[in-house]
Scaffold this motif. Structure first.
Motif: not given
Length: 209
Positions: A148-157, A198-202
Motif C-alpha cells: 500500500l503506497h500513499c503520497a501527499t503534499d499536505w504535511a498534516e494529512y 515549496s511544499r514537501d512530498v511525503f
C-alpha cells in the motif's frame, strides 16, 4: 474534452473501460478482465492518467486497474493507452471503495493512492480516503506481502496517514517513517505544483504482513 479524448472514449471505452459493478454482484474476475493471470496494481484516483500510463508502460509484467470519477481524466488515460499500445491497463469509472468491495480478497499486488483529496478543513476530514475502516478494506484485498503506497503534499494529512497506517495491525512500514521518493513513481502535476509552492512530498509505503 478534446477531440482526441472524445474519440478515445468512443472507441476504447467498450474495450478497456467498465463502471463499478453492482454491490450485490459476483466479485470482479481480474483474470477475465485483463485476459491473463498477472499481479494487479490498483490505482485509486488516476487523474489525467499520465502516471498510470507511465508505470504500466515500464511494468508490463503487472496489470494496472485505474479507478477515477473525472470523465476527461478517464478519456485522457484511454488516449494514452492507445498512443502507447498498453494492453495491461483497464479503467473503472465510479467510487473506488465500492470497486474494492467488489474485488476478491488477496486479489491485489499493490494499491497506489497518490495525492488524494486532502479535505483540509477539519469538518471534512471524515471524507478522507485514508482512515481506519478504509485502510482495513484496502489491506484485505492485498495479497500477503502486497504494498500500500500513499503520497501527499499536505504535511498534516501525511501525519494523519502515517498514524492510521501504523495503527493497522495487518500492515508494516517498509521504512522508518516516510519513505525516500521511489524512482518508479512518476512526477505528477500535483507534485510539480507542490514543488512550485515549496511544499514537501511525503511517501508512505507499507506491506501487508
Amino acid at each position: 474534452m478534446t477531440g482526441r479524448q472524445l474519440d478515445a472514449m468512443d472507441q476504447l471505452w467498450p474495450v478497456f473501460g467498465l463502471t463499478v459493478p453492482e454491490p450485490a454482484g459476483s466479485p470482479l474476475d481480474l483474470a477475465d478482465l485483463f485476459g491473463r493471470r498477472a499481479p494487479v496494481v490498483l490505482e485509486i484516483g488516476s487523474g489525467m492518467g499520465d502516471a498510470t500510463a507511465a508505470m504500466a508502460a515500464d511494468d508490463p509484467s503487472r496489470d494496472y486497474l485505474a479507478v477515477e470519477v473525472h470523465t476527461p481524466g478517464i478519456a485522457n488515460l484511454l488516449d494514452l493507452v492507445r498512443r502507447h499500445g498498453l494492453g495491461n491497463v483497464r479503467i473503472v469509472e465510479g467510487d473506488a471503495l465500492e470497486l474494492v468491495r467488489g474485488l476478491p480478497v488477496d486479489a491485489l499486488d499493490a494499491v497506489h493512492v497518490f495525492f488524494p483529496d486532502p479535505w483540509p478543513k477539519t469538518r471534512h476530514h471524515k471524507r478522507r480516503l485514508i482512515q481506519p475502516a478504509h485502510v482495513a478494506l484496502l489491506r484485505s484485498r492485498l495479497t500477503p506481502g502486497g504494498t500500500l503506497h500513499c503520497a501527499t503534499d499536505w504535511a498534516e494529512y501525511a501525519e494523519s496517514m502515517r498514524r492510521t497506517l501504523d495503527d493497522d495491525p495487518g500492515l508494516v512500514n517498509a521504512h522508518r517513517g516516510y519513505a525516500p521518493r521511489p524512482a518508479h513513481r512518476p512526477v505528477t502535476k500535483f507534485e510539480r505544483r507542490a514543488r512550485t509552492a515549496s511544499r514537501d512530498v511525503f511517501d508512505l509505503i507499507y506491506h501487508r504482513v
